[in-house]
Design an enzyme around this catalytic site. Structure first.
Site, PDB file in Angstrom:
ATOM      1  N   HIS A  73      27.520  44.077  24.965  1.00  8.87           N
ATOM      2  CA  HIS A  73      28.843  43.576  25.352  1.00  8.87           C
ATOM      3  C   HIS A  73      29.392  44.392  26.525  1.00  8.87           C
ATOM      4  CE1 HIS A  73      33.022  42.058  24.273  1.00  8.87           C
ATOM      5  NE2 HIS A  73      33.324  43.155  24.986  1.00  8.87           N
ATOM      6  N   GLU A  74      29.347  45.715  26.385  1.00  6.39           N
ATOM      7  CA  GLU A  74      29.900  46.580  27.441  1.00  6.39           C
ATOM      8  C   GLU A  74      29.041  46.549  28.700  1.00  6.39           C
ATOM      9  OE1 GLU A  74      32.814  47.609  27.184  1.00  6.39           O
ATOM     10  OE2 GLU A  74      33.029  47.131  25.061  1.00  6.39           O
TER      11      GLU A  74
ATOM     12  N   HIS B 298      29.971  43.609  30.780  1.00  6.53           N
ATOM     13  CA  HIS B 298      31.145  43.902  31.609  1.00  6.53           C
ATOM     14  C   HIS B 298      30.732  44.644  32.883  1.00  6.53           C
ATOM     15  CE1 HIS B 298      34.149  42.485  28.870  1.00  6.53           C
ATOM     16  NE2 HIS B 298      33.966  43.422  27.955  1.00  6.53           N
TER      17      HIS B 298
END
Length: 342
Positions: free
Chosen positions: A39-40, A43
């Protein structure tokens, strides 16, 4: 903590595991943290593709966050970076669900895969709620920014939305059981309160940050400085008083022979000099020396001015603003801090 929380689910489905229950639960938690890392990273990768450099990826009990060297340059970039994480989790959820269909339905593998699919879907859905510090808040912030042309308004609006979400999380834990005719569970209420407190803290920080950044963007010497006039280092107190009266100001800056601001006059000391000796008392006798470099360009504004003030303020708590080679104002660090906080 997360392993202990998931262990009862494993034990209920596979009571024969005994002590291995916690090992299976740990495997799920490791997969969960791997999902947060993906997820990170999503980003960060999208941000870098849009010219925004990621600085660090952080995993915590509450999930994680990615920090960057600078803010997004456009609303579109901010929105794309914000939505990239939840989309990555949706892809992982779909992949875990698909793999669960090809393993034995009642196996440990199926349990872990279904749990991973549910967890990723939940993380994606929860993060898309429109309120900071959640990713959906970034999208809301970008939308308000694009419509209003004001980045800081977007941050403040999304921060307030995050506060509503924080209250809603706790209200959901309290009210949903009551609506279903049962008492709220202490564990659920405490856990929701912790999550709500975390969200409230992040949302409040966003609101304060948006207001501070708006104050920084509007920063000018005129807003934080006090008009001043230059007097020569060889002048007297009487001449300094006359110069201040003629310019209609109170602050005085003593300049060296080469025109460099070298000191500022202590107004209390200036007022204490009797009129009968003002003509023979050198103005340097009532002046506070300034270190070399305690000067900023009076034409600069916003972040550029704040950076200059931070540099000069590291040398002296009082800084001289100069515009086109002439003394413009005295700026005190305490006044700058007060202006930003207010």
């Amino acid at each position: 903590m997360l392993t202990v929380m998931f262990a009862p689910t494993v034990r209920a489905r596979f009571p024969q595991l005994g002590g291995f229950t916690y090992l299976v639960a740990l495997v799920f938690v490791v997969l969960l943290f791997a999902s947060v890392l993906v997820h990170e990273l999503a980003h960060g990768l999208v941000a870098r593709s849009r010219g925004q450099q990621p600085r660090e990826f952080v995993l915590t009990l509450w999930g994680g966050h990615t920090s960057f060297d600078g803010a997004a340059s456009t609303p579109l970039t901010s929105a794309l970076v914000g939505i990239a994480g939840p989309l990555a989790n949706l892809v992982l959820a779909a992949l875990a669900w698909a793999l669960a269909q090809v393993v034995a339905p009642a196996s440990l593998s199926a349990l872990i895969l279904y749990a991973a699919a549910f967890a990723n879907a939940f993380v994606a859905g929860f993060n898309l709620i429109p309120g900071l510090p959640l990713d959906g808040g970034r999208v809301l912030e970008a939308l308000v920014w694009a419509i209003s042309k004001d980045r800081h308004r977007g941050t403040i609006v999304a921060g307030w939305a995050g506060r509503v979400v924080a209250v809603g999380v706790l209200a959901w834990a309290l009210l949903l059981p009551l609506l279903q005719g049962r008492s709220p569970e202490l564990f659920g209420v405490v856990w929701s309160a912790l999550i709500g407190a975390f969200l409230w803290s992040g949302a409040t920080a966003a609101v304060k940050g948006g207001r501070s950044q708006r104050a920084v963007a509007g920063l000018t010497v005129a807003a934080v400085g006090t008009p001043a006039v230059a007097v020569p280092h060889a002048g007297t107190v009487a001449q300094a008083r006359a110069a201040a009266a003629a310019a209609g100001v109170h602050e005085l800056v003593v300049v060296s022979p080469d025109g460099r601001p070298a000191a500022y006059v202590d107004l209390a000391a200036l007022a204490a000099v009797p009129a009968e000796v003002a003509g023979t008392t050198p103005v340097t006798a009532v002046a506070v020396p300034l270190p070399y470099g305690a000067v900023v360009d009076g034409a600069r504004t916003g972040r550029a001015l704040l950076d200059d003030l931070a540099r000069a303020g590291g040398m002296s708590p009082v800084v001289v603003a100069v515009l086109d080679g002439r003394v413009q104002a005295l700026v005190r660090v305490t006044d700058v801090v007060a202006a930003i906080r207010s």
